[in-house]
Structure formats: structure tokens, C-alpha cells
Write an enzyme that holds these catalytic residues in place. Sequence first.
Site, PDB file in Angstrom:
ATOM      1  N   ASN A 130     -18.167 -11.483 -45.421  1.00 20.98           N
ATOM      2  CA  ASN A 130     -18.473 -10.220 -44.770  1.00 20.98           C
ATOM      3  C   ASN A 130     -19.656  -9.468 -45.369  1.00 20.98           C
ATOM      4  OD1 ASN A 130     -16.228  -9.951 -46.915  1.00 20.98           O
ATOM      5  ND2 ASN A 130     -17.119  -7.892 -46.818  1.00 20.98           N
ATOM      6  N   ASP A 141     -14.251  -6.674 -41.569  1.00 24.63           N
ATOM      7  CA  ASP A 141     -13.948  -7.687 -42.579  1.00 24.63           C
ATOM      8  C   ASP A 141     -13.240  -8.889 -41.961  1.00 24.63           C
ATOM      9  OD1 ASP A 141     -11.933  -7.978 -45.602  1.00 24.63           O
ATOM     10  OD2 ASP A 141     -13.862  -8.875 -45.101  1.00 24.63           O
ATOM     11  N   GLU A 165     -17.172  -7.445 -51.346  1.00 24.52           N
ATOM     12  CA  GLU A 165     -16.573  -6.112 -51.454  1.00 24.52           C
ATOM     13  C   GLU A 165     -17.316  -5.251 -52.469  1.00 24.52           C
ATOM     14  OE1 GLU A 165     -14.638  -8.914 -50.719  1.00 24.52           O
ATOM     15  OE2 GLU A 165     -14.567  -7.880 -48.795  1.00 24.52           O
ATOM     16  N   GLY A 210     -17.724 -11.564 -53.837  1.00 23.07           N
ATOM     17  CA  GLY A 210     -18.470 -10.320 -54.023  1.00 23.07           C
ATOM     18  C   GLY A 210     -18.805  -9.495 -52.800  1.00 23.07           C
ATOM     19  N   TRP A 248     -17.060 -18.196 -50.008  1.00 24.46           N
ATOM     20  CA  TRP A 248     -15.777 -18.274 -50.707  1.00 24.46           C
ATOM     21  C   TRP A 248     -15.286 -19.676 -50.985  1.00 24.46           C
ATOM     22  CZ3 TRP A 248     -12.692 -14.467 -52.560  1.00 24.46           C
ATOM     23  CH2 TRP A 248     -12.996 -13.164 -52.175  1.00 24.46           C
ATOM     24  N   ASP A 270     -14.231 -11.861 -41.503  1.00 23.80           N
ATOM     25  CA  ASP A 270     -15.356 -12.739 -41.797  1.00 23.80           C
ATOM     26  C   ASP A 270     -14.974 -14.216 -41.786  1.00 23.80           C
ATOM     27  OD1 ASP A 270     -15.381 -12.522 -45.444  1.00 23.80           O
ATOM     28  OD2 ASP A 270     -13.756 -12.184 -44.028  1.00 23.80           O
ATOM     29  N   ARG A 273      -9.425 -21.902 -57.197  1.00 30.74           N
ATOM     30  CA  ARG A 273      -9.022 -22.847 -56.162  1.00 30.74           C
ATOM     31  C   ARG A 273      -9.243 -24.309 -56.542  1.00 30.74           C
ATOM     32  NH1 ARG A 273      -9.743 -18.150 -53.437  1.00 30.74           N
ATOM     33  NH2 ARG A 273     -11.989 -18.214 -53.137  1.00 30.74           N
TER      34      ARG A 273
END
Lengths: 571, 191
Positions: free
Chosen positions: A298, A341, A212, A210, A280, A343, A150
Site C-alpha cells: 500500500n 490498505d 505503514e 514499511g 512483503w 493492497d 516467514r
Amino acid sequence: MSFRFLIRPVLVAVVGVMFYAALPIAAGAQEVGGGTLYGDMRTVTQDMLSRAASDGNNFLHTNGNYAQTRYYPSRQINTSNVGDLRPAWIFQTEVVESMETSPIIVDGIMYVTTSFSQVYALDAATGKQIWHYKHKMGPITTYCCGPNNRGVAVDGDMVYLGTLDAKLVALDAKTGKVVWEKQVADPELGYSETMAPTAVNGKILIGTNGGEYGIRGFVKAYDAKTGELLWSFDTIPENSVGVWATHDATGRDLHRDIAAEKATLAAQGDPYKTLGGGVWQNPAVDLNLNRIFFVVGNPSPDLDGGIRPGDNLYTDSLVSLDLDTGKYVCHFQYISHDVWDLDAVSPPILVDVKDKSGKMVPGVLHGGKTGHIYIHNRNDCSLIRYSEAMVPQENMWVLPTAEGARMLPGANGGVEWSTMTADANLGLVYAINLHQPMTYHVESSPYPDGKLWLGGAFKVIATEEQWGNVTAVDYNTGKIRWKVKTAQPMIGGIMATAGGLVFTGEGNGLFKAYDSETGSALWKFQAGAGVNAPPSSYTVDGKQYIVVAAGGNTQLNYKRGNNIIAFTLAD
Amino acid sequence: MNRLLWFSVVGVLLILLSPSTPSANEAPTKTVAVCTSCHGENGLPADSNIPILWGQEFYYLYVQLKDYKAGRRANEVMSDIVANLDKATLRALAQHFSEQPWPSNGYRAPDDEESKALAALGAGECVQCHLGGFEGNSRIPRLAGQQADYLKRTMLEFKNKVRMNSPAIGSLLASYSDDDIAAMAHYLAGL
């Protein structure tokens, strides 16, 4: 005695010396491609970073400025002439893959990033490449939602980049050569960097991917010059259970089985070690309070709450830390013990807002995957109000089942990682939304040591329509001011300008400008690939440009490409 | 694969293989020969139930070999093969195969299944991990151009809880019909 007869020869001599002394500087400037005779205007100072919100030449931060308003102060391109906007140049990167980069522009030099952690420096007036950094990726990368990047942070004469193999890399801004490189965390366990870092007061701040994969999330601060780790904040405290909240921030029942959770806690202990909580996106910075504000992702595993009892602090929360020490100041959790999720990922914005009594106070805005925009009091993180829902909501909060339970929003939200933008003059915040119906499936499994750990599955309902919105919300009342439907779910970002415009792109390649007061679509351009990145703006040689990446998106599978397109007004 | 051939291969393996500690950068030629006897001299296995290894992602291959060794993934032939190989050898084998060019499998997917396959792949958001061309990356395997029968068998094994070493994939595939799985397998093999 008068020495005036000496003045002219002395002057000539002095000028002559200055001329000869300046020559090496001029020659040196050509070697590095851009310094001037009068000193290098490309060195980014903290003063420049601090006043970026009023800088109509550069674009120094991922989200425009420390408050993250993404509001660009230049008004050369405005509602009366945006119809004349046309491409000035197109640069095509080597990497043809999802692009989420926010271009950064410093004194006419543009830095953009691609998937797989590559960086280009371009001449912002012509699009000509100056250098290209190709990160030597390690063999292990573990990331969600696409191999994205990004953007970079800039400070001094350096450019800072997070990489998919979980490194923080500092490059020389003039040459793209590596100055230092730090391993932020272990990629084998699920840590990765797709976000842009933030540069402030000699520190580089970065979170992590991370949620997930059963990580334990963090925000870290590194010394900008040396890469030394200055502080690290765990987004998951050792006591993560919280207050056993039964309702979410909007007052909806979360259908938690508190008794069962308490029994699991007693049997298995606090789940903090693998609880997730990635960060994020960039934090907002308030230099007066000397604090940062960010949102936490999340809990792991996403769908299976049975093995992670408690509120799962500080997942799905707004968190504020002291900038110097990284110490906790306050938080607000949007959803406790999230199993959908949904989040907190869109980066928060700092603006003054009306509190419940109508008094103006420093505020924080966050656009949630739930479909609401949340408005907080900056001092203590408390919630003042939340907006009307921007997307359809149905069956909230039905618990995931083995066969799949349908709920709106789908797991992509709402508002996903997409940046919002705020126009403080209008009191409006703008979000881009998704309507993408899904079923939520739960199936328990133990921690799988770095493999994907969802605790079930998300499934898009292929037979239901999907679409998106561009929505303007009055953050002092929570009411939607205007909303424009788009053909497909939106993901990427949006930028407002003092010219009365908001710019945002769509997965079908259309990059558009809207009147920020009314939502009238005033201009569009077909970019040839999904425009799923936040736009930037800058001014060079008296001309304002709008620039955006058009490379499509992995998460929503929009057409891939490799274009960086800069637009300016036709002559 | 017929029983006699299977026993012959395993027999040969058990005789030939012994624990070895090669340099980390080289796959021992003997061991590679064992692999190619099933996985193909030129990378394309004769039996379409056996997967292509040539050009597969390094870290995915390494994890699968480690999973076979630890019992997280079960296959009669593979489990015996890796039982006597140490981690360095497994790593070297994974590296070796990842560096070979992916062979063409010569498979053409049925045209009338394409829209069903695309709808199914879209519903599972498979490209989020396997990427847009299903080429994979690092720990995520390439699916494009893999053997059709192997893909179908694998997806059914995940669905039916026979293959257990990726719980997220198991949960996702459990939500598909066998028809959808067949369509996806054919489509991916034909890429």
C-alpha cells in the site's frame, strides 16, 4: 606378458587407499552431522532449485518452487489414507510468539524461523535440534503486523534470512554461523524484513516491510556468496502519478477527486519519497523469460490520500522485472490511489491459463485483499479476468471519514499475506480468506519521521460476526468451484499435493486436510496454538511428511505457541 | 502533584543540572537522581499519574525524551528537565531505565470491566504493535502493568489532541468513548 596376476593385489590396494581416504570424510561428516561418504547431498544447486516443482523429497522454496504453486508432487499421503495422518514429532522453539514460517527441507535437514528472526536447523525425521541461530537484534525495529519471519532461502551451503532490524544475513547451513550480514535499509525510517528471501542464479532477492511508515519501497538483489548489492529496483518511481485512473481493476469507481489531487500535485510536487510500496513476499521467477513477478503493498499514509496525489505507482500492483538487471518490464495496478490498505500482498503464482479467447497462455495469479483472484497474461502483465468475490463486499469504494465508514472487506482483506496454492491438473487455485468487518477512519497528519503513519485508523466492528473461508477457484473461468466456511478469519497459507489434498490451518489450532477436488474435510488435528503459517512437505527414508508451524498470529491475535509439528502416516 | 513540591523540584533541577557530555554508556548519577525523585527510587512512582520507566523499551524512552526536547511532546516538568540535556545523555538515560526490572504496580483491575476492555482492545487491534502480552518492542511501549491513572490520562490526552507525538494513536483513540478508555487503562494496568 600378462599382468592379470596383479589385478587382485592392485584392487585390494586401491580399495584400501579409498577406504583410508574415505575415513576422514566419514569422520568429517559426523562432525558436521550429516554428509555422506559419497559427497554432500545437502549442497543446494541451482539445478535443484530450478526443478523443485518435481522434487518429491525436498521443499526448497518458501512457496514450493519458482512458480510459487505450493503444489507438492508426492502422493504417498493421499485422499484414501490421510485419515491415518498423525504427529511424527513436535519441536518447541524458544520463542513463543506469532509463527508465519514456511519450513524448508534439504535432504532431511529442516530450517524453520521464529518471530524475532531466529533460525533452527532440525533433523526432519526426528525433530532433533541441530543448531539454533539467535539474531542479535539492534535496538531499533519498526515493523507492521507482528515480529514475524516467514522463512529462509537456501543456496549452496548457505541459509539466508531477513531480520526485523532490516538486515540480510547469510548463515553456514551446517553450523548456523554468520558468513556475511548486510544492512538492507535503515530501520529507524520504517524498513524491516519479515519476509523470506528468494535464491536464484547466485542472487538473493528481498523486498521490504514499511508501507505503514512512509518508506520508499524496493526489491534488491544481493550476490549470494559475498553479499554485494547487485541491483535495486524502487517500487515507487520518481514520477508516481500514473494515468489518473478513476476505476479499479474490477471497474468499480474509486471516487477520486482528480481536480483536487492535481492541485495538490502542483502545490507540493510528486510524493514519491515517502509513498510506501513495500514488497512483503517472495517474487515468482520465470527462468525461461528470465523475469520475476511480485506484488507491491500500500501507499503511505494508508488512509489519507489527500497528501499523496496521483495513482501512487506502483503501489497495489503486480510488477515484473528482468531478473539479471532489475529493470522494469511491465506492471498492472489493482487499485490506483488506494485509501483502504487493500493492497497486493499474497505472493503471485505462475501457471498456464486460458486467455479470453480460450487459448492457453503463460499466466500469473494473485489473490487480492479485495476478495478477488486476478488472472493475468505473463508476457505483458495485462488482466485476463478476475474471479467472483470470495468474501462479502459492501459499500466498495466508500471513502474513509473522520467518524469511520463501514466497508467490506475490512482492511485485512479478502486474502491477506496468506500464500495461495495452485493445482494445474485441476485448473484450480486455492485461497484462504477473511471476513472481518471494519470502519475506515481518515485524519491527516504530516510525515512523522519513522513513526506509524496511517493517516487515520482502522477499527474492527466488535459487534459484527467474523469468519473465514477456504475457497477453490477455477482460474480459467473465474468461478468458485467450492468454498468451506471456517469459524474464524483465516491467515497463513495453504499447500496442495499430488495426493489430491489441500492442507491449511486455522487460528483456533485446527490443522486440516481437504479433498482438493470437492472440499470435503478429510482430516484434522488440534495443534494447541493458532496454525497461521503455510505448510510444507518432504520425504525422508521413504516416508512422506507434512509439517507446519503452530505459533498463533499477532495480526489476528490468535493463541500464541511455539510448535513445529511434523505429521506422517501411522504404520 | 502539589504546586509547592513542583516548584521545589524544578528549582532544584535548574540549579543542579548543567549541560554535560558523559560517556555514551553511562547515565550520569546526578541526572538519574532527578528522574527517580518523581519516577520512584525503586521504579514505582508514588504518584500514579507518573509513568513507570523501569524496564520500559529503550528506543521508546529515547524517542519520548527527544520529542520532549524538540517540543513534539509537551509536559511542564519534562520539557524543563530535558532542555539542558544533550542527545547522548538522553540516550544514556533511556538505556539506564530500560535495563531496570519492571516493578509490580500492585494494581488489580475491576473484574466487571474485563469483557469491555477486551472488546475495545480487540477492535483497535492493539496487539498488532504492542504484542500479545502488551509487552511492547523497541519503539512501541510496554503497556502491561503500567500505572492505571497514567494510562487513562495518556489515552485521553491522545484522544483530545493534547498529546500529539503519535498521530496514529491519536486517530485510533479518538474513535473510543471515555468509558472504553477507562476500561482499557484499568485492564492494562492490571496485567
